[in-house]
Design an enzyme around this catalytic site. Structure first.
Site, PDB file in Angstrom:
ATOM      1  N   TYR A   1       0.824  -1.210   0.000  1.00 48.62           N
ATOM      2  CA  TYR A   1       0.000   0.000   0.000  1.00 48.62           C
ATOM      3  C   TYR A   1       0.860   1.264   0.000  1.00 48.62           C
ATOM      4  O   TYR A   1       0.769   2.102  -0.893  1.00 48.62           O
ATOM      5  CB  TYR A   1      -0.944  -0.042   1.224  1.00 48.62           C
TER       6      TYR A   1
ATOM      7  N   LYS B   1       1.629   3.953  -3.030  1.00 49.04           N
ATOM      8  CA  LYS B   1       1.215   5.353  -2.821  1.00 49.04           C
ATOM      9  C   LYS B   1       2.417   6.279  -3.008  1.00 49.04           C
ATOM     10  O   LYS B   1       2.299   7.362  -3.577  1.00 49.04           O
ATOM     11  CB  LYS B   1       0.632   5.558  -1.416  1.00 49.04           C
TER      12      LYS B   1
HETATM   13  N1  LIG Z   1      -8.393   5.749   5.902  1.00 47.76           N
HETATM   14  C1  LIG Z   1      -7.201   6.046   6.369  1.00 47.76           C
HETATM   15  O1  LIG Z   1      -6.874   5.781   7.534  1.00 47.76           O
HETATM   16  C2  LIG Z   1      -6.215   6.774   5.493  1.00 47.76           C
HETATM   17  C3  LIG Z   1      -5.035   7.239   6.097  1.00 47.76           C
HETATM   18  C4  LIG Z   1      -4.131   7.963   5.330  1.00 47.76           C
HETATM   19  C5  LIG Z   1      -4.406   8.195   4.005  1.00 47.76           C
HETATM   20  N2  LIG Z   1      -5.552   7.712   3.437  1.00 47.76           N
HETATM   21  C6  LIG Z   1      -5.792   7.997   2.030  1.00 47.76           C
HETATM   22  O2  LIG Z   1      -7.025   8.665   1.943  1.00 47.76           O
HETATM   23  C7  LIG Z   1      -7.669   8.339   0.719  1.00 47.76           C
HETATM   24  C8  LIG Z   1      -9.073   7.907   1.011  1.00 47.76           C
HETATM   25  O3  LIG Z   1      -9.044   6.776   1.851  1.00 47.76           O
HETATM   26  P1  LIG Z   1     -10.382   6.107   2.357  1.00 47.76           P
HETATM   27  O4  LIG Z   1     -10.134   5.629   3.721  1.00 47.76           O
HETATM   28  O5  LIG Z   1     -11.513   7.001   2.063  1.00 47.76           O
HETATM   29  O6  LIG Z   1     -10.462   4.848   1.391  1.00 47.76           O
HETATM   30  P2  LIG Z   1     -11.696   3.896   1.141  1.00 47.76           P
HETATM   31  O7  LIG Z   1     -12.779   4.126   2.109  1.00 47.76           O
HETATM   32  O8  LIG Z   1     -11.139   2.532   0.995  1.00 47.76           O
HETATM   33  O9  LIG Z   1     -12.230   4.379  -0.271  1.00 47.76           O
HETATM   34  C9  LIG Z   1     -11.496   4.179  -1.438  1.00 47.76           C
HETATM   35  C10 LIG Z   1     -12.262   4.823  -2.563  1.00 47.76           C
HETATM   36  O10 LIG Z   1     -11.493   4.678  -3.762  1.00 47.76           O
HETATM   37  C11 LIG Z   1     -12.364   4.207  -4.776  1.00 47.76           C
HETATM   38  N3  LIG Z   1     -11.645   3.463  -5.791  1.00 47.76           N
HETATM   39  C12 LIG Z   1     -10.888   2.344  -5.626  1.00 47.76           C
HETATM   40  N4  LIG Z   1     -10.421   1.935  -6.811  1.00 47.76           N
HETATM   41  C13 LIG Z   1     -10.885   2.796  -7.744  1.00 47.76           C
HETATM   42  C14 LIG Z   1     -10.755   2.897  -9.142  1.00 47.76           C
HETATM   43  N5  LIG Z   1     -10.027   2.011  -9.828  1.00 47.76           N
HETATM   44  N6  LIG Z   1     -11.355   3.937  -9.784  1.00 47.76           N
HETATM   45  C15 LIG Z   1     -12.095   4.820  -9.092  1.00 47.76           C
HETATM   46  N7  LIG Z   1     -12.276   4.773  -7.758  1.00 47.76           N
HETATM   47  C16 LIG Z   1     -11.676   3.767  -7.096  1.00 47.76           C
HETATM   48  C17 LIG Z   1     -13.354   3.300  -4.030  1.00 47.76           C
HETATM   49  O11 LIG Z   1     -14.460   3.082  -4.855  1.00 47.76           O
HETATM   50  P3  LIG Z   1     -15.354   1.750  -4.717  1.00 47.76           P
HETATM   51  O12 LIG Z   1     -16.328   2.070  -3.639  1.00 47.76           O
HETATM   52  O13 LIG Z   1     -15.980   1.623  -6.061  1.00 47.76           O
HETATM   53  O14 LIG Z   1     -14.430   0.614  -4.393  1.00 47.76           O
HETATM   54  C18 LIG Z   1     -13.637   4.186  -2.821  1.00 47.76           C
HETATM   55  O15 LIG Z   1     -14.529   5.186  -3.153  1.00 47.76           O
HETATM   56  C19 LIG Z   1      -6.811   7.274   0.057  1.00 47.76           C
HETATM   57  O16 LIG Z   1      -6.043   7.881  -0.937  1.00 47.76           O
HETATM   58  C20 LIG Z   1      -5.937   6.763   1.172  1.00 47.76           C
HETATM   59  O17 LIG Z   1      -4.677   6.330   0.676  1.00 47.76           O
HETATM   60  C21 LIG Z   1      -6.469   7.009   4.154  1.00 47.76           C
END
Ligand SMILES: NC(=O)c1ccc[n+]([C@@H]2O[C@H](COP(=O)([O-])OP(=O)(O)OC[C@H]3O[C@@H](n4cnc5c(N)ncnc54)[C@H](OP(=O)(O)O)[C@@H]3O)[C@@H](O)[C@H]2O)c1
Length: 587
Positions: A326, A330
């Protein structure tokens, strides 16, 4: 701002309460085409400059936690507030955005905040994976508009809520893994001629994701988006939601510095004093993509491919100094963006572990069972009485609403300035307000002691103090003994009375529980023994640019979080309500 009085009143009330697919050979050739359309040049060697001079070089796995906490951690201390502020709300007025990852946790909080604080924002195009327009609209309604997160907006707009939401949010069928984001051709011109801001929040966040899939979404996704961004005639900013853990296996105080193509954490180590002679090939993203494709083609059966791809991702990540697939993919996504940005102003937001909202739209909103939550919930249910973790280590957590506020502040600041450049913001707590694991364990114990989960018979589950282990062997043997006792206890028959069949089932269940716990421990080890601390000087300065009013409405002062209150009264209740949906709550 004609609705400002009403809006504010309601807010207060609410608060209370590289193209194509890696998986095909076609995709492969187009990756190379798109990458080569933008010259790949290694701009400069950041290797020796990524760590600050003051950084402490620590043993792997961060055993010297005290040193990490003490040395070189004086962070930026500023007290001024700009009178005019950044002008976040003013900036948002009339702006048109393209947001990816909107069905996910973070982007949803972002959308809610934008619509609540500036209803006069322009259209927000949401790239959603779906088979048809109708299916994308269904996802918008079911997974975004109808979620509880939007209850304050519902309260604000009453009967016109749905109409308001649909007047702003435009679902667009697409996929970041595809050329032109997989959009219908006739939509491309419409969108590229309109949008001011692109926010990429789409990702695969699974630590041990298949290498091909993670590369596709986390590395080539940004590439496709940057290509798309270059076609946008009105674009003011490209904002990438990354993660603070792109810092990989770096140790000590980690500054907000960009990555360039060819960088790797392992290379930094080889250029430092510790192992100057070790040979390491330069990280080559195109070669990594080819490797994933070739390895995939070599395997025939689906399950073999999946396992091979998982192993390949972890192996490649570790060779280059990242803890898992991951964060490695990234980090490569950041490199691609830096390489392609040209005149486009770019913001990279690097949050650490994002957990439930602390304040807005209401405290404790959370979606999905993520990062520390499987451990918290298993502990509360009495299934996990210990964990593999450095007691003095730090879990870097930040609430989702603070992340979103920081995103909006950075968006307005750099979107308004419109200056080409790469701006990195780490929104993280480990330097300014560390949450120490042993304190977290105490908080969890106290919480579940006073508000136990309820078992299937309606009885409260009494949890012991959480035991913290520093070796996987000790942890495994603890889990084995503990699980045998627990599952034995659940049977009304004595050991001898158990039929052979029951005994086999029981043994399998013990093995499964122990395996699951070991899997979690292994995958989390790089985080529970993390030796880096995320400096957030840029983020602190961003906060200083805000007016007093903006600080109240868009605050992200991670230093102000009272962890005791947040964990016990906000996060765990939020988890129990929104993730466990009340199952096992106190009766
Ligand atoms: N959550 C954390 O603790 C955390 C911490 C640090 C950074 N981040 C970053 O924050 C961002 C958001 O994280 P999150 O927690 O909201 O993630 P999440 O809940 O897993 O959501 C991921 C999103 O990406 C979409 N996605 C995945 N593959 C795709 C594709 N090929 N084309 C278009 N959309 C796609 C998913 O759509 P589907 O619903 O269709 O699968 C979903 O809407 C990410 O970039 C992550 O790296 C998260």
């Amino acid at each position: 701002m004609q609705f400002s009085w009403k809006k504010k009143n309601n807010m207060v009330c609410c608060m209370k309460n590289i193209i194509g697919s890696v998986t095909t050979s076609n995709g492969m050739s187009s990756v190379l085409t798109e990458i080569s359309a933008v010259p790949i040049t290694v701009k400069k060697d950041h290797g020796s400059t990524l760590l600050d001079e003051d950084s402490v070089a620590l043993s792997p796995n961060g055993k010297a936690q005290e040193e990490i906490a003490v040395k070189g951690l004086e962070s930026y201390v500023g007290t001024t507030a700009s009178m005019e502020g950044i002008g976040i709300v003013k900036f948002l007025k009339g702006k048109r955005l393209l947001i990816t990852g909107a069905t996910g946790f973070v982007a949803k909080v972002l959308i809610e905040k934008i619509l609540r604080t500036e209803p006069d924002v322009g259209k927000i195009f949401l790239l959603i994976k779906a088979k048809s327009k109708e299916a994308a609209m269904e996802r918008l309604k079911n997974e975004i508009i109808d979620t509880e997160l939007f209850k304050c907006l519902k309260q604000i707009h009453g009967n016109s809520f749905q109409a308001f939401m649909l007047s702003k949010l435009v679902p667009v069928v697409g996929n970041v893994c595809e050329q032109n984001l997989g959009m219908e051709i006739n939509l491309i011109d419409e969108i590229t001629s309109q949008i001011d801001i692109i926010v990429n929040s789409a990702a695969s966040t699974t630590f041990d994701e298949r290498y091909d899939l993670a590369l596709d979404i986390n590395t080539r996704g940004p590439l496709h988006l940057m290509s798309f961004a270059k076609r946008c005639t009105q674009l003011k900013l490209f904002l990438q939601v990354s993660t603070a853990y792109v810092n990989g296996e770096r140790q000590g105080r980690l500054l907000e510095k960009p990555f360039s193509l060819g960088d790797s954490i392992a290379k930094e180590k080889t250029t430092s004093d510790c192992c100057p002679t070790k040979h390491l090939p330069m990280l080559d993203i195109e070669a990594e993509i080819k490797l994933a494709v070739n390895t995939k083609e070599e395997a025939s059966q689906d399950d073999v491919v999946a396992q091979k791809m998982k192993e390949l991702g972890l192996a490649r990540a570790r060779i280059y100094g990242w803890q898992d697939t991951y964060v490695f993919t990234k980090a490569m996504g950041e490199m691609v963006i830096d390489n392609m940005r040209d005149q486009i102003p770019v913001v990279i937001m690097r949050p650490s572990v994002i957990e439930s909202t602390c304040r807005e739209p209401f405290p404790g909103w959370m979606e999905g069972n993520r990062m520390m939550d499987p451990i918290i919930l298993s502990y509360g249910k009495g299934q996990l009485t210990g964990f593999l973790v450095d007691p003095e280590g730090v879990l870097d957590v930040v609430p989702a609403d603070m992340v979103v506020n920081a995103i909006l502040a950075a968006m307005a600041k750099h979107g308004a300035a419109g200056e080409p450049g790469m701006n990195i913001y780490q929104i993280a707590s480990s330097v300014v307000n560390p949450l120490v694991f042993q304190d977290l364990a105490k908080l969890l114990f106290e919480h579940f002691k006073s508000s136990p989960c309820i078992d299937s018979k309606g009885e409260p589950i009494n949890v012991p103090k959480m035991k913290l282990f520093s070796s996987i062997d000790d942890f495994s043997s603890h889990m084995l003994t503990d699980t045998i006792q627990r599952l034995g206890r659940g049977s009304s028959a004595s050991h001898e009375e158990l039929s052979k069949r029951h005994e086999v089932v029981r043994r399998k269940s013990v093995e499964k529980s122990v395996e699951q716990a070991k899997y979690l421990a292994n995958i989390y080890e790089p985080y529970t023994f993390y030796g880096g601390r995320f400096d957030n000087m840029n983020t602190q300065k961003l906060m200083e640019d805000m007016s007093e009013e903006e600080k109240k409405s868009f605050g992200f002062d991670v230093g102000s979080i009272d962890w005791n209150d947040y964990i016990s009264n906000v996060h765990i209740p939020g988890l129990r309500k929104h993730v466990m949906k009340g199952r096992g709550m106190m009766s």
